[in-house]
Enzyme design. Sequence first.
Site, PDB file in Angstrom:
ATOM      1  N   GLY A   1       0.802  -1.267  -0.048  1.00  0.00           N
ATOM      2  CA  GLY A   1      -0.008   0.041  -0.195  1.00  0.00           C
ATOM      3  C   GLY A   1       0.784   1.236  -0.010  1.00  0.00           C
ATOM      4  O   GLY A   1       0.416   2.342  -0.579  1.00  0.00           O
ATOM      5  N   ASP A   2       2.012   1.224   0.552  1.00  0.00           N
ATOM      6  CA  ASP A   2       2.987   2.330   0.535  1.00  0.00           C
ATOM      7  C   ASP A   2       3.336   2.709  -0.705  1.00  0.00           C
ATOM      8  O   ASP A   2       3.361   3.686  -1.259  1.00  0.00           O
ATOM      9  CB  ASP A   2       4.086   2.227   1.740  1.00  0.00           C
ATOM     10  N   ALA A   3       3.724   1.599  -1.592  1.00  0.00           N
ATOM     11  CA  ALA A   3       4.192   1.846  -2.914  1.00  0.00           C
ATOM     12  C   ALA A   3       3.132   2.376  -3.913  1.00  0.00           C
ATOM     13  O   ALA A   3       3.307   3.291  -4.539  1.00  0.00           O
ATOM     14  CB  ALA A   3       4.617   0.377  -3.497  1.00  0.00           C
TER      15      ALA A   3
ATOM     16  N   PHE B   1       0.891   4.563  -2.618  1.00  0.00           N
ATOM     17  CA  PHE B   1       0.921   5.900  -2.334  1.00  0.00           C
ATOM     18  C   PHE B   1       1.983   6.823  -2.852  1.00  0.00           C
ATOM     19  O   PHE B   1       1.821   7.686  -3.294  1.00  0.00           O
ATOM     20  CB  PHE B   1       0.698   5.975  -0.892  1.00  0.00           C
ATOM     21  N   TRP B   2       3.197   6.106  -2.745  1.00  0.00           N
ATOM     22  CA  TRP B   2       4.377   6.673  -3.468  1.00  0.00           C
ATOM     23  C   TRP B   2       4.239   6.965  -4.680  1.00  0.00           C
ATOM     24  O   TRP B   2       4.709   7.962  -5.185  1.00  0.00           O
ATOM     25  CB  TRP B   2       5.424   5.736  -3.212  1.00  0.00           C
TER      26      TRP B   2
END
Length: 431
Positions: free
Chosen positions: A190-192, A194-195
């Site tokens: 999920g971080d990827a 958003f990044w």
Amino acid sequence: MNPLVSIILTSYNKSASVGQAIESVIKQTYPHWELFIMDDNSNEETVGVIEQFLDHPRIYYYNSHVAESDRYKTTRYATLINQAIADSRGKYLSYLTDDNIYLPQRLKVMVNYLEKNKTVQIVYSEQLVKVYGHNQTVTQEFVRKNYGILHKAANRVDHCSVMHTRKIANQVFNKYQSYWDDDPQFWLNGDAAFWTRLNQLQPFYPIPQVLDVAWKFPESFQRLYLHVPNTIPDGTLIRGLAKDVYLIDQQKRRKISEEMMTRLHYSKNSIIKIPDPFLFKYDEGAPVDENVLLSPALFPNQRLVKSKNAPAIYYLQNNRRYLIKNMNTFNYFQFNPNEIVMVDDKTIEAIPNSQQIIEPLNTIQNILPNGVLWKSNQQFFLSYNNRLHPIQHEVLKRLKLSDSKAVTLPPTFLPKFPRGKSFSYVKNNLM
Ligand code: UDP
Ligand code: MG
């Protein structure tokens, strides 16, 4: 001069480390922060640890009280982060997980950089990663380095190594109608996701210094996810964090008890441990319990059955029985004699009869039994519904399939049968 930093800590059932994550914020040399502890309905032990910190005037606590049946409907930490971004007030936003600690200088160094470089909206730092085995021992340690100015930070920069402005988060919101994308497909990274949204607006600027420490525990989602294929092949036994074991049968998960595993000659050693979000993705089917012995329509597929009174051995697939021509055929497909389940004649007769399984295989009219592992040079395939599905070697090992038991594909055979979708794993550069 001292802008507020909002730190968003997502938490779920990590009682052994969440306290240290919180303490690492309290120990920051930069004083002007607020901490949002977003707990996703953790067990009592974890909530008990968190509660020790709630007197702190700058710590805010939220418990999602999410129902277990809803837990896998979204990427939970992204859902919680979205809420915290909306509720917080800081000029800068920073993320923390319950298995990570900030080093004391983290906020100070990052805020200084952002305040000095007014055009920069996103910074990232280096991270020390400590991989834990069982018995709380560190088995591996490495530093996630800086890669300079990053236009594609996805899968290169960790969740806990970033700080960005609220301004850019709002620009993301205006563009996508949400901050983080909490679609369940992003559980793994999920971080990827958003990044990638952030990178549409600005690159990530490096701070070449280790500012946080990540602990990777054996139960961590990313570790459990390693080499798990996009689709779990039918016939696989799986379990998540709980003890319940499921059989994947026609792409549904069917609960199976230890007793039934013994009665149906499944090996306990073949159970694959996978992350919960991946397990719960599969709809639950009828359990494999005593009823399957009474109601043949419920009998699990990819089993060998035989009656006491007759020599015929059948292989079950697609809820039908397929007679195995003779012992040569049985051996050719590497069927395991120890897996033959004895049932009574009535049960066998109640299962619709289909074609015979024969060899050699010459035409596509031949049956390729479901779940047979094939090998051609260094390429492996699993057969389902007469298609050959390529399977990566790492996936094969992860599924505990023995490559030495693969049936050699005759060269003339390969072009005859159509290819199916491959069983391949999702690449994740972080672990
Ligand atoms: N998490 C959550 N709800 C859940 C499972 C996990 O909010 O049902 C949070 C967890 O607290 C952590 C983040 O999601 O902050 C990533 O989870 P985990 O640490 O297990 O995964 P990994 O470190 O392997 O990516
Ligand atoms: Mg984690």
